[in-house]
Scaffold this active site. Structure first.
Site, PDB file in Angstrom:
ATOM      1  CD  GLU A 175       4.751   5.994   0.768  1.00 34.47           C
ATOM      2  OE1 GLU A 175       5.096   6.099   1.648  1.00 34.47           O
ATOM      3  OE2 GLU A 175       3.382   5.876   0.431  1.00 34.47           O
ATOM      4  CG  ASN A 216       3.556   7.070  -6.432  1.00 34.51           C
ATOM      5  OD1 ASN A 216       2.562   6.969  -7.488  1.00 34.51           O
ATOM      6  ND2 ASN A 216       3.852   5.473  -5.520  1.00 34.51           N
ATOM      7  CG  HIS A 252      -4.130   4.843   0.246  1.00 33.80           C
ATOM      8  ND1 HIS A 252      -4.483   3.789  -0.270  1.00 33.80           N
ATOM      9  CD2 HIS A 252      -1.989   5.340  -0.478  1.00 33.80           C
ATOM     10  CE1 HIS A 252      -3.106   3.281  -1.413  1.00 33.80           C
ATOM     11  NE2 HIS A 252      -2.085   3.910  -1.013  1.00 33.80           N
ATOM     12  CD  GLU A 280       0.014   3.252  -4.301  1.00 37.62           C
ATOM     13  OE1 GLU A 280       0.316   3.371  -2.399  1.00 37.62           O
ATOM     14  OE2 GLU A 280       0.761   3.515  -4.535  1.00 37.62           O
ATOM     15  CG  ASP A 282      -7.210   2.536  -0.731  1.00 36.47           C
ATOM     16  OD1 ASP A 282      -6.855   3.498  -0.361  1.00 36.47           O
ATOM     17  OD2 ASP A 282      -6.644   1.571  -0.142  1.00 36.47           O
TER      18      ASP A 282
HETATM   19  C1  XIL Z   1       0.734  -1.335   0.351  1.00 42.16           C
HETATM   20  C2  XIL Z   1       0.381  -3.276   0.320  1.00 42.16           C
HETATM   21  O1  XIL Z   1      -0.443  -3.213  -0.169  1.00 42.16           O
HETATM   22  C3  XIL Z   1       0.964  -4.137   1.665  1.00 42.16           C
HETATM   23  O2  XIL Z   1       0.336  -4.583   1.037  1.00 42.16           O
HETATM   24  C4  XIL Z   1       2.344  -3.903   2.382  1.00 42.16           C
HETATM   25  O3  XIL Z   1       2.015  -4.653   3.601  1.00 42.16           O
HETATM   26  C5  XIL Z   1       2.359  -1.951   2.973  1.00 42.16           C
HETATM   27  O4  XIL Z   1       2.287  -1.682   1.709  1.00 42.16           O
HETATM   28  N1  XIL Z   1       1.442   3.651  -0.220  1.00 42.16           N
HETATM   29  C6  XIL Z   1       2.208   2.264  -1.391  1.00 42.16           C
HETATM   30  C7  XIL Z   1       2.148   1.216  -1.897  1.00 42.16           C
HETATM   31  O5  XIL Z   1       3.144   3.176  -2.094  1.00 42.16           O
HETATM   32  O6  XIL Z   1       3.114   0.226  -1.747  1.00 42.16           O
HETATM   33  C8  XIL Z   1       1.637   0.316  -0.385  1.00 42.16           C
HETATM   34  O7  XIL Z   1       0.928  -1.082  -0.305  1.00 42.16           O
HETATM   35  C9  XIL Z   1       0.076   1.296  -0.267  1.00 42.16           C
HETATM   36  C10 XIL Z   1       0.578   3.194   0.287  1.00 42.16           C
END
Ligand code: XIL
Length: 366
Positions: A175, A216, A252, A280, A282
């Site tokens: 990020e 990422n 996401h 990641e 979802d």
């Molecule tokens: C999230 C975790 O799933 C949570 O448990 C935590 O509280 C916050 O982070 N982007 C990322 C991940 O790169 O590391 C994040 O994971 C979700 C967003």
């Protein structure tokens, strides 16, 4: 249909798979909430099984240490026909691994790596350098440029070398972009400038030459200014021989509003000479859940997986945990949830079928 049948013909039917003789319009007994029963998935094929049959390296899930005492959860997570890759959701982040300068804690990460090894699963390391979940001593230390460079180097070296030879990949930086494609403000950018990225990648390569090194980020799933920022940075890193191997798209996403041109975006990334992965995934919805939203979610999963499937250099897909029981979404996006292919009771949802359909090329929805 042909691809689907040929998967079955592989003779690798998931041992855990149960063909549920109920279609999407099912009217199972009323749930105790009084809500009419929601549709469930019917595919007997496993997710990593489908990914591999499509020529991908893996299909994986994130997990967290505190889930690993949940028996029914573990039996799905450890099923290699579903998942042949794991990402620790939190236990390899800076606040967990180096809570004080030079004091390292690898226990949580070790537990997940041991779980993955037992289940014959690849591991993606997540993550070396990130502005969030960063140990407070880093931001509060008022370090000068050369000291902070040393800190970035030492942290990356320590964490990556601890799991040397055991990782498929590392998210070396996470990020680092703003929505307009410029660098995100952070203690690293403020103190060192953009070259902190290079410091981290070089340290990671030296610490474990066998791990694929990724940047990422989120909102780099479709074409747009942020993705263009990624393209420009990767080009510039490669022209300076900075060792970067991959771009991770967090993905996401939101039901019914996928970003535009995911496949074209994956192609513009792989054209840079790096691999890509969806890291990641979802796809959340505004609650309450309805059969219609679950159906749209199925299509959306099929579209995203289908985009990866269509691009050779897209090596694999990771969902950000597999069950709504442990999804991070409700705690961060108020009023939203139900983002994953298994529901809170570990029942498969239509999204599960969408993933299989994406891998078997049955993507009818763009
Ligand atoms: C999230 C975790 O799933 C949570 O448990 C935590 O509280 C916050 O982070 N982007 C990322 C991940 O790169 O590391 C994040 O994971 C979700 C967003």
């Amino acid at each position: 249909m042909f691809a689907y049948l040929s998967l079955l013909a592989l003779g690798q039917l998931a041992v855990t798979a149960v063909v549920v003789p109920i279609g999407h319009g099912d009217t199972r007994p009323q749930a105790s909430t009084g809500v009419r029963a929601l549709p469930i998935a019917t595919s007997p094929v496993g997710l990593s099984q489908a990914a591999k049959a499509a020529g991908k390296l893996y299909f994986g899930s994130a997990t967290d240490n505190y889930h690993l005492t949940d028996g029914p959860y573990i039996s799905i997570l450890s099923d290699q026909l579903q998942f042949n890759q794991i990402t620790p959701g939190n236990s390899m982040k800076w606040d967990a691994t180096e809570p004080r300068r030079g004091v390292f804690n690898f226990a949580g990460g070790d537990e997940i790596v041991a779980f993955a090894r037992k289940s014959n699963q690849l591991v993606r390391g997540h993550t070396c350098v990130w502005h969030s979940q960063l140990a407070p001593w880093v931001t509060q230390g008022n370090f000068d440029n050369s000291t902070l460079q040393q800190i970035v180097k030492d942290h990356t070296t320590a964490v990556v070398s601890h799991w040397k030879g055991q990782m498929y990949a590392w998210d070396v930086v996470n990020e680092i972009f703003n929505e307009d494609g410029t660098f995100r403000q952070s203690v690293f950018l403020d103190t060192i400038g953009p070259s902190y990225v290079e410091v981290a990648f070089r340290a990671a390569r030296e610490a474990d030459p066998s791990a694929k090194l990724y940047l990422n980020d989120y909102n780099i799933d479709g074409l747009g200014a942020k993705s263009t920022g990624v393209v420009n940075l990767v080009r510039s890193l490669k022209s300076s021989n900075v060792p970067i191997d991959g771009i991770g798209l967090q993905a996401h996403l939101i039901v019914g509003s996928l970003p535009p041109n995911i496949q074209e975006n994956l192609e513009q990334f792989t054209n840079l000479g790096v691999e890509v992965a969806i890291t990641e995934l979802d796809i959340r919805m505004t609650l309450p859940v309805t059969p219609e939203k679950l159906e749209q979610q199925r299509k959306d999963y099929a579209s995203v997986i289908g985009a990866c499937n269509a691009v050779k250099g897209c090596v694999g897909v990771t969902i950000w945990d597999f069950t709504d029981k442990y999804s991070w979404i409700p705690s961060v996006f108020a009023g939203e949830g139900v983002a994953l292919p298994w529901d809170e009771n570990l029942e498969r949802k239509p999204a599960y079928d969408g993933i299989i359909q994406g891998f078997t090329g049955q993507v009818l929805y763009k």
